[in-house]
Design an enzyme around this catalytic site. Structure first.
Site, PDB file in Angstrom:
ATOM      1  CB  CYS A  49      -0.938  -0.007   1.063  1.00 46.19           C
ATOM      2  SG  CYS A  49       0.018  -0.195   2.972  1.00 46.19           S
ATOM      3  NE  ARG A  51       8.396   0.448  -0.025  1.00 42.25           N
ATOM      4  CZ  ARG A  51       9.653   1.332   0.131  1.00 42.25           C
ATOM      5  NH1 ARG A  51       9.668   1.666  -0.712  1.00 42.25           N
ATOM      6  NH2 ARG A  51       9.726   2.471   1.397  1.00 42.25           N
ATOM      7  CB  SER A 107       8.430   0.462   6.342  1.00 42.44           C
ATOM      8  OG  SER A 107       8.595  -0.382   5.531  1.00 42.44           O
ATOM      9  CD  GLN A 114       1.950  -5.995   7.710  1.00 42.21           C
ATOM     10  OE1 GLN A 114       1.725  -4.713   7.670  1.00 42.21           O
ATOM     11  NE2 GLN A 114       1.227  -7.005   8.281  1.00 42.21           N
TER      12      GLN A 114
END
Lengths: 434, 274
Positions: A49, A51, A107, A114
């Protein structure tokens, strides 16, 4: 190495663009098909969601990096897309970027683990579609190793970074054995659901849900093996719970100071943890003044989240060190591959000279003599090249002395003009060889 | 052997200092190496300390409980040893700083002021006295550890109430665990103190001609014992939790310290032979 990396992520593009370029599994498969058509020999597409990343090896050396971007945009045309939304990487830069992504330091939530699973999954899709090779496999093995080492050797993934998880972290600082505790979750929205799931994962003995819409409460209770009590009656049961997490959309407080004081009398002073993660708040904040009542709202939990994010950020230099180590490890292996095409080139070079010279005398001597000369020159070249071939192979197989390998291959290439000889598509050949 | 004892006497406080520093550094900086190695430091310190105490017993032919500074050394050992056992049993590793600190203080005082050449009254060579003093010392260690955990409980409690999520929040175990550690240490301490009192009451009248039940130290100890006993009983009877129990334990500790200081310095007691 001619690895190309294309990245559009939370640092480069607004959320609408990222959402528009998000690829589901089927679209990734479709894109890989297109990339294969568009002269890429191997690669991986990662899409989350936050990248979308494309890592590809072109079949030919001279290739415009934008080809990969165009392939993506042809599949998913996005209005208002700008060139600067894409970060582009090449060779070592692309490998480093992939390692950075896998480590979680790139991130949106620093240290998000994740992403590691998403990288693995992306590689598996490419493998299933025969879009991987020895080098890409090795790169992704190292990137997974980076992610695992970052989690194991640093505190990059430690501490709660969401309010609902921070609430559970505070609960753990009050109670030792959550199995023996019971929790009431008031509300069944997204935040309440997340909190209920965290409580369930932490092994809270009994979870009960209450919500204005009973069906939503039942649905959430099913997910966490919990029970349901009607919203109209839940106040009567408060004293039975050790933990209350409230996340309703009510406009005013649903439990006041007196309510909790009365319930605490029934609890005989046993501690009660109240996590009020609703905005506006569901509880009168004055309840925190009661003995053994631990009341926390969004603001106080946000303190923990901010502290943990800060702590994770302070771990970034350690993760970057791991990335550097794995880059060195990968390129140590990669550099040894240089010798294989060099050996092949030098053999071809000698064979070409031999064939040229044999051609010159072929019609001037008897067939029987030609055959003898042919054998003799083959043996001669074999013996001449034996030692350098063995030495280079030994160096390559040992995986050490990268400097020696590079120096020796460069000297050989320089001496015999091998780069000039094999100017066209040398990297393509190298990839084929590997 | 005296030279060995003198050397050990100098070394042991430094060993406690090193162990305390290891625990302190790990507490502040969460050192990945120290988290395991600090326990080894503590083990080595305790091993050398018990060796020193045994050597002292052999050399002077009596247990090392015949003067104030020998007792300080035994107290230093028993506090750290009790903590070591607790750490092994619970695997809670980040509270040692606060407990080993006491051992460091006791041992430093002992090492500085202990003497080797002094006359030991014959009564202090008695084996029952050994049992009496050792069980009392272990009892005091128990209530000291209980007080330390109680204090940590209160600090964490206050931090949680005030939304302060700093070092204590990150390093301490849960409130419930701290309460359990505090209460269990208190229980052990209480049982050992009871044993010490029983032995004392049986043996002291025969050993000391000037023994009297109105002795201030005896009264002080009995009061402490009653306070702790009442606290423990009310905890079980009223199912008390948390802050109230902890405050009770801390009150008992303060009372114990006051009693020890007053009876050792001001009061006229047959117990003051050190």
């Amino acid at each position: 190495m001619n690895l190309i990396g294309i990245s559009i992520n939370h640092k480069t593009a607004p959320i609408e663009i990222r959402e528009a370029l998000h690829l589901n599994r089927d679209e990734i498969i479709q894109l890989i098909g297109k990339l294969k058509e568009d002269t890429f020999s191997e690669g991986v597409v990662i899409s989350t969601c936050n990248r979308t990343e494309i890592f590809v090896f072109p079949k030919y050396y001279s290739l415009n990096i934008d080809t990969a971007v165009n392939t993506l945009l042809n599949l998913k045309p996005v209005a208002g897309i700008k060139k600067e939304y894409f970060n582009k990487f090449f060779s070592c830069g692309a490998v480093k970027h992939l390692f950075t992504v896998s480590s979680g330091i790139d991130s949106l939530i620093v240290g998000d683990s994740q992403i590691l699973g998403q990288v693995k999954e992306a590689f598996e899709i490419s493998e299933d579609l025969n879009f991987t090779g020895t080098i890409s496999k090795r790169i992704f093995d190292h990137s997974v190793k980076v992610g695992k080492r970052a989690i194991k050797e640093t505190a990059i993934g430690e501490g709660a970074v969401t309010v609902s998880y921070a609430a559970v972290q505070v609960v753990e600082k009050i109670f030792a054995n959550l199995e023996k505790k019971s929790a009431l979750v008031i509300g069944a929205g997204e935040t309440a659901e997340l909190a209920a799931i965290h409580l369930h994962d932490k092994g809270v003995g009994k979870i009960t849900i209450t919500n204005r819409t009973q069906s939503k409460a039942e649905s959430l209770a099913e997910k966490v093996n919990g029970a349901v009590i009607p919203f109209t009656h839940f106040k009567e049961y408060i004293h039975n719970f050790d933990i209350i997490i409230s996340a309703t959309s009510a406009n005013e407080t649903i439990l006041g100071f007196e309510d909790i004081r009365n319930e605490m009398k029934k609890r005989k002073g046993n501690p009660l943890v109240i996590m009020d993660i609703a905005v506006p708040r569901d509880f009168d904040p004055e309840v925190k003044k009661l003995d053994n009542v631990f009341y926390h709202d969004m603001d106080s939990l946000k303190i923990i989240v901010d502290q943990n994010i800060q702590k994770r950020k302070s771990e970034i230099p350690k993760v970057e060190e791991i990335i550097l180590e794995e880059l060195v490890n990968f390129f140590s292996w990669y550099n040894t591959l240089e010798v294989v095409p060099t050996i092949k080139s030098i053999r071809e070079f000698f064979d070409e000279i031999r064939n040229d010279e044999l051609e010159k005398i072929k019609h001037k001597i008897k067939d029987e003599d030609f055959s003898k000369i042919e054998d003799m020159t083959r043996r001669m070249i074999g013996r001449l090249l034996h030692n350098p071939t063995v030495k280079l192979r030994e160096l390559a197989e040992s995986g050490n002395n990268i400097q020696d390998i590079t120096t020796n291959t460069i000297i050989l290439k320089e001496l015999f003009g091998l780069d000039k000889e094999r100017n066209n598509g040398s990297d393509k050949d190298m990839n084929d060889e590997k | 052997m005296i030279s060995t004892l003198t050397s050990l006497n100098l070394i042991i406080p430094f060993l406690y200092l090193i162990t305390f520093s290891a625990y302190l550094i790990d507490f502040f900086y969460e050192n990945r190496i120290l988290i395991n190695s600090k326990r080894i430091f503590l083990f080595i310190t305790l091993f050398i300390h018990i060796f020193y105490l045994l050597l002292r017993t052999i050399e002077f032919d009596h247990p090392p409980i015949t003067n104030k500074f020998e007792i300080f050394s035994v107290l230093a050992f028993s506090v750290s040893f009790s903590y070591f056992i607790l750490e092994l049993l619970t695997d809670i590793r980040r509270t040692g700083t606060f407990i080993i600190f006491f051992s460091l203080l006791f041992q430093a005082a002992s090492s500085l002021f202990i003497v080797n050449d002094y006359v030991v009254p014959e009564v202090l060579r008695n084996r029952l006295l050994g049992l009496h003093v050792i069980s009392a010392l272990l009892g005091y260690s128990g209530i000291t550890i209980s007080a330390v955990y109680g204090l940590l409980f209160l600090l964490l409690y206050k931090n949680l109430k005030a939304n302060r999520f700093g070092l204590l929040f990150n390093r301490m175990p849960s409130l419930e665990t701290l309460e359990k550690l505090s209460f269990n240490s208190l229980m052990i301490g209480f049982v050992l103190l009871t044993i010490a009192i029983i032995i004392g009451i049986i043996w002291l009248p025969t050993a000391f001609p000037d023994f009297r039940y109105s002795d201030p130290k005896l009264i002080g100890t009995i009061i402490i014992w009653i306070v702790y006993g009442a606290g423990i009983a009310s905890k079980f009877a009223a199912n008390l939790y948390g802050r109230k129990v902890i405050l009770f334990s801390l009150f008992g500790f303060v009372l114990t310290m006051l009693s020890l200081i007053l009876t050792s310095t001001l009061a006229n007691t047959f117990h003051s032979f050190y």
